[in-house]
Write a protein that holds these residues in place. Structure first.
Motif, PDB file in Angstrom:
ATOM      1  N   THR A 139       0.832  -1.204   0.000  1.00 36.19           N
ATOM      2  CA  THR A 139       0.000   0.000   0.000  1.00 36.19           C
ATOM      3  C   THR A 139       0.866   1.255   0.000  1.00 36.19           C
ATOM      4  N   LEU A 192       2.088   1.885  -3.389  1.00 42.19           N
ATOM      5  CA  LEU A 192       1.018   2.415  -4.226  1.00 42.19           C
ATOM      6  C   LEU A 192       0.780   3.895  -3.923  1.00 42.19           C
ATOM      7  N   TYR A 234       1.062   7.062  -6.543  1.00 40.11           N
ATOM      8  CA  TYR A 234      -0.032   8.000  -6.794  1.00 40.11           C
ATOM      9  C   TYR A 234       0.407   9.430  -6.494  1.00 40.11           C
ATOM     10  N   ASP A 241       1.729   0.682 -13.975  1.00 39.58           N
ATOM     11  CA  ASP A 241       0.766  -0.311 -13.496  1.00 39.58           C
ATOM     12  C   ASP A 241       1.344  -0.909 -12.223  1.00 39.58           C
ATOM     13  N   HIS A 282       0.202  -3.018  -8.549  1.00 31.38           N
ATOM     14  CA  HIS A 282      -0.745  -3.680  -7.652  1.00 31.38           C
ATOM     15  C   HIS A 282      -2.186  -3.563  -8.143  1.00 31.38           C
ATOM     16  N   HIS A 329      -3.421  -1.327 -10.157  1.00 30.87           N
ATOM     17  CA  HIS A 329      -3.843   0.050 -10.430  1.00 30.87           C
ATOM     18  C   HIS A 329      -3.057   0.589 -11.628  1.00 30.87           C
ATOM     19  N   ARG A 330      -3.748   1.272 -12.505  1.00 30.43           N
ATOM     20  CA  ARG A 330      -3.115   1.993 -13.607  1.00 30.43           C
ATOM     21  C   ARG A 330      -3.082   3.466 -13.233  1.00 30.43           C
ATOM     22  N   ILE A 331      -1.889   4.019 -13.058  1.00 27.55           N
ATOM     23  CA  ILE A 331      -1.733   5.411 -12.640  1.00 27.55           C
ATOM     24  C   ILE A 331      -1.174   6.197 -13.814  1.00 27.55           C
ATOM     25  N   VAL A 351      -6.722   7.124  -2.294  1.00 27.12           N
ATOM     26  CA  VAL A 351      -6.446   5.722  -2.547  1.00 27.12           C
ATOM     27  C   VAL A 351      -6.743   4.974  -1.257  1.00 27.12           C
TER      28      VAL A 351
END
Length: 325
Positions: free
Chosen positions: A170, A173, A177, A185, A187, A189-191, A262
């Motif tokens: 986390t 991630l 973000y 890409d 975990h 998630h596409r950021i 998030v």
């Protein structure tokens, strides 16, 4: 006893009705898993009969409420902050037979200020929601207000803060973000754009004469601020050169300029303790998945969950149940 095949088929057919929204139709193939999950969540409460009134805090498109109503819940209320998702849900409710539609009410609202009377709810449900509530304690205080004595709050959450591997992923991630590099890409998630870049774009718009270094410095210093606070920081900088003292620290949940967040890990034992302070008899159990799957998977999950606090730290997810005293 798990829902019958006939009930699963009915749920699937209602989700897949020609005039149901695409969001509901997309869930139809998973109807069996979704209905078994709803049945398991109902089984966590203290009821001998299905509760009269259930409220789903963060209801999304409302399809889980339809499952609860089919399982015997008298009336389902859904509250979500996103008007678009509520709109999809209302379209789905409108596609139902009138006797079902009359039992489901979806509203745009804040889970920290639920639009129902004191002591009017038998089951308050949060499905994968507490990790993204901006003010989690406001929701817990609302639980104490709206759940009647003998009723329950049931929290099902994917992100168990007591699991060290999940905390690490986390934080990775969150960092991506907040400050990139993007696109990435990570975990699942596409950021595409970092929050820092989004703040920089807003700063450049508000201070068109600022050089790139100043824009970047202000974007970094306004971490965690939403749009109005960023505007105020830019106005202060234009007036006297002030730069906010903020800076991103790893392990801090980032907040986008529009207020979106998030999901963050949540400590189930802290939830239990807080619910206890608010008048609930609460307990936490680890959750490894399987409620929507076959008997063997569900049995394995139940065995692991029975370990209580001994196994809680290894679970990726958890469930907390609090019965109102």
């Amino acid at each position: 006893m798990p829902p019958s095949a006939a009930l699963v088929d009915r749920y699937a057919s209602l989700l897949a009705a020609p005039d149901a929204p695409p969001q509901w139709q997309a869930s139809a193939p998973a109807a069996g898993s979704l209905l078994r999950l709803a049945d398991d969540l109902l089984g966590l409460g203290p009821w001998r009969e299905p509760p009269a009134v259930a409220l789903d805090a963060g209801c999304g498109d409302g399809s889980p409420l339809l499952g609860l109503v089919l399982l015997g819940v008298g009336a389902g209320i859904g509250v979500d902050l996103d008007p678009q998702r509520v709109g999809h849900g209302r379209a789905g409710v409108a596609s139902l037979p009138s006797e079902l539609a009359a039992r489901i009410d979806l509203q745009v609202g804040d889970v920290g200020a639920l639009p129902v009377a004191d002591g009017s709810v038998d089951l308050l449900l949060s499905l994968e929601g507490v990790g993204v509530y901006l003010d989690l304690d406001a929701f817990l205080r609302e639980a104490a207000r709206v759940v009647r004595p003998g009723g329950a709050v049931v929290i099902s959450e994917l992100n168990n803060a007591r699991n060290p591997r999940l905390r690490q992923s986390t934080h990775d991630l969150w960092e991506a973000y907040e400050q990139g590099p993007v696109p990435v890409d990570l975990h699942g998630h596409r950021i595409e754009t970092s929050y820092r870049d989004r703040r920089a774009a807003l700063v450049a718009e508000l201070l068109p004469d600022a050089d790139p270094a100043t824009v970047d410095r202000l974007a970094a210093a306004t971490t965690g601020l939403q749009a109005d606070a960023i505007r105020a920081a830019c106005a202060a900088h234009a007036a006297d050169g002030t730069v906010p003292p903020g800076a991103y620290r790893r392990g801090t949940m980032p907040i986008a300029p529009d207020g979106m967040v998030v999901e963050r890990p949540v400590d189930p034992l802290q939830l239990v303790a807080r619910l206890g302070e608010l008048g609930f008899a609460a307990r936490a159990r680890g959750y490894w998945g399987g409620a929507g799957g076959g008997r063997a998977v569900r049995t394995a999950n139940a065995v692991l969950a029975a370990g209580g606090r001994l196994t809680l730290g290894r679970a990726p997810s958890f469930r907390v149940v609090g019965v109102r005293r």
